[in-house]
Design a protein around this motif. Structure first.
Motif, PDB file in Angstrom:
ATOM      1  N   SER A  90       0.838  -1.193   0.000  1.00  0.00           N
ATOM      2  CA  SER A  90       0.000   0.000   0.000  1.00  0.00           C
ATOM      3  C   SER A  90       0.875   1.245   0.000  1.00  0.00           C
ATOM      4  N   THR A  91       0.272   2.366  -0.335  1.00  0.00           N
ATOM      5  CA  THR A  91       1.018   3.626  -0.322  1.00  0.00           C
ATOM      6  C   THR A  91       1.548   3.929   1.074  1.00  0.00           C
ATOM      7  N   GLU A  92       0.768   3.622   2.087  1.00  0.00           N
ATOM      8  CA  GLU A  92       1.199   3.868   3.458  1.00  0.00           C
ATOM      9  C   GLU A  92       2.395   2.993   3.814  1.00  0.00           C
ATOM     10  N   ASP A  93       2.367   1.738   3.374  1.00  0.00           N
ATOM     11  CA  ASP A  93       3.488   0.841   3.643  1.00  0.00           C
ATOM     12  C   ASP A  93       4.744   1.283   2.893  1.00  0.00           C
ATOM     13  N   LEU A  94       4.555   1.807   1.683  1.00  0.00           N
ATOM     14  CA  LEU A  94       5.696   2.313   0.925  1.00  0.00           C
ATOM     15  C   LEU A  94       6.327   3.522   1.609  1.00  0.00           C
ATOM     16  N   ALA A  95       5.484   4.394   2.136  1.00  0.00           N
ATOM     17  CA  ALA A  95       5.987   5.558   2.864  1.00  0.00           C
ATOM     18  C   ALA A  95       6.811   5.099   4.065  1.00  0.00           C
ATOM     19  N   TYR A  96       6.338   4.059   4.741  1.00  0.00           N
ATOM     20  CA  TYR A  96       7.077   3.525   5.886  1.00  0.00           C
ATOM     21  C   TYR A  96       8.420   2.956   5.430  1.00  0.00           C
ATOM     22  N   ARG A  97       8.413   2.184   4.333  1.00  0.00           N
ATOM     23  CA  ARG A  97       9.655   1.569   3.854  1.00  0.00           C
ATOM     24  C   ARG A  97      10.683   2.633   3.460  1.00  0.00           C
ATOM     25  N   PHE A  98      10.232   3.656   2.749  1.00  0.00           N
ATOM     26  CA  PHE A  98      11.122   4.748   2.343  1.00  0.00           C
ATOM     27  C   PHE A  98      11.709   5.436   3.572  1.00  0.00           C
ATOM     28  N   THR A  99      10.852   5.755   4.523  1.00  0.00           N
ATOM     29  CA  THR A  99      11.290   6.440   5.738  1.00  0.00           C
ATOM     30  C   THR A  99      12.269   5.587   6.518  1.00  0.00           C
ATOM     31  N   GLU A 100      11.959   4.321   6.688  1.00  0.00           N
ATOM     32  CA  GLU A 100      12.816   3.428   7.472  1.00  0.00           C
ATOM     33  C   GLU A 100      14.204   3.299   6.866  1.00  0.00           C
ATOM     34  N   GLN A 101      14.271   3.089   5.560  1.00  0.00           N
ATOM     35  CA  GLN A 101      15.570   2.868   4.931  1.00  0.00           C
ATOM     36  C   GLN A 101      16.438   4.122   4.975  1.00  0.00           C
ATOM     37  N   LEU A 102      15.857   5.278   4.693  1.00  0.00           N
ATOM     38  CA  LEU A 102      16.638   6.511   4.711  1.00  0.00           C
ATOM     39  C   LEU A 102      17.022   6.885   6.145  1.00  0.00           C
ATOM     40  N   TYR A 103      16.106   6.727   7.076  1.00  0.00           N
ATOM     41  CA  TYR A 103      16.391   7.027   8.483  1.00  0.00           C
ATOM     42  C   TYR A 103      17.540   6.156   8.995  1.00  0.00           C
TER      43      TYR A 103
END
Length: 210
Positions: A90-103
């Protein structure tokens, strides 16, 4: 004041890596005003080796600080393009994945981030910041089309993708590097999972159409 590495003579061939590590530390502490002699002293190697391996302080800066950061950003983009499983998220899960990896990258490489802060806030006298801006802009430009296409296809807010991409990355970067210092002591700091969860909500909700 920098502290030289102490110990036996450095192993043959290890000087470039020692200099890159030392440069990240010293640039993070003192910005670009740090001298090549301070970096060599921190690395525990001869000063002339900087110019043998890197030619100049600016090239050492880019090799030690700028290139690893931009390579990490490009690597995230390439891994996303190649990962077919992301299409099922989902878009929400993608936002989480992007945030987690960059963080995770930025929090684990704080010396790189802090050196960049010094560069942007202090400036330079020989065009280093201008070169840096070009490199960053070129890296983000390569990401812009897929980001814009995804936001459009997902029905997300895409009024200014170039601006949105930069703001997302800056939000994550500032949090990864400076959040801890806003609490009275380390015991009050939320754990990594909670921080990423809240950040991901900011990113996702900021991209949703009202």
């Amino acid at each position: 004041m920098t502290t030289a590495r102490r110990g036996p003579r450095v192993r043959r061939g290890s000087a470039p890596g020692l200099l890159r590590d030392a440069a990240r530390e010293v640039f993070a502490e003192r910005g670009y005003r740090a001298t090549t002699r301070e970096i060599a002293e921190r690395a525990g190697v001869s000063h002339e080796l900087i110019f043998r391996y890197f030619e100049s302080k600016e090239k050492l800066l880019f090799d030690a600080v700028v290139t690893p950061l931009l390579d990490a950003v490009e690597g995230l983009q390439k891994s996303w393009v190649a990962d077919n499983s992301l299409h099922s998220l989902s878009t929400e899960d993608l936002a989480y994945r992007f945030t987690e990896q960059l963080y995770n990258f930025l929090s684990q490489n704080q010396s790189i981030s802090r050196a960049m802060v010094h560069l942007f806030t202090e400036g330079s006298t020989e065009g280093e910041v201008e070169h840096l801006r070009v490199r960053i802009a070129d890296t983000l430009a390569s990401m812009l089309t897929p980001v814009e296409q995804y936001l459009s296809n997902a029905g997300m807010r895409n009024t200014a993708p170039a601006l949105q991409l930069r703001m997302m990355m800056l939000l994550i970067g500032v949090t990864a590097n400076f959040l801890t210092g806003t609490y009275r002591d380390d015991d009050e700091v939320p754990d990594r999972a909670e921080i990423i969860e809240e950040l991901a909500h900011f990113v996702y909700n900021g991209l949703r159409n009202a």
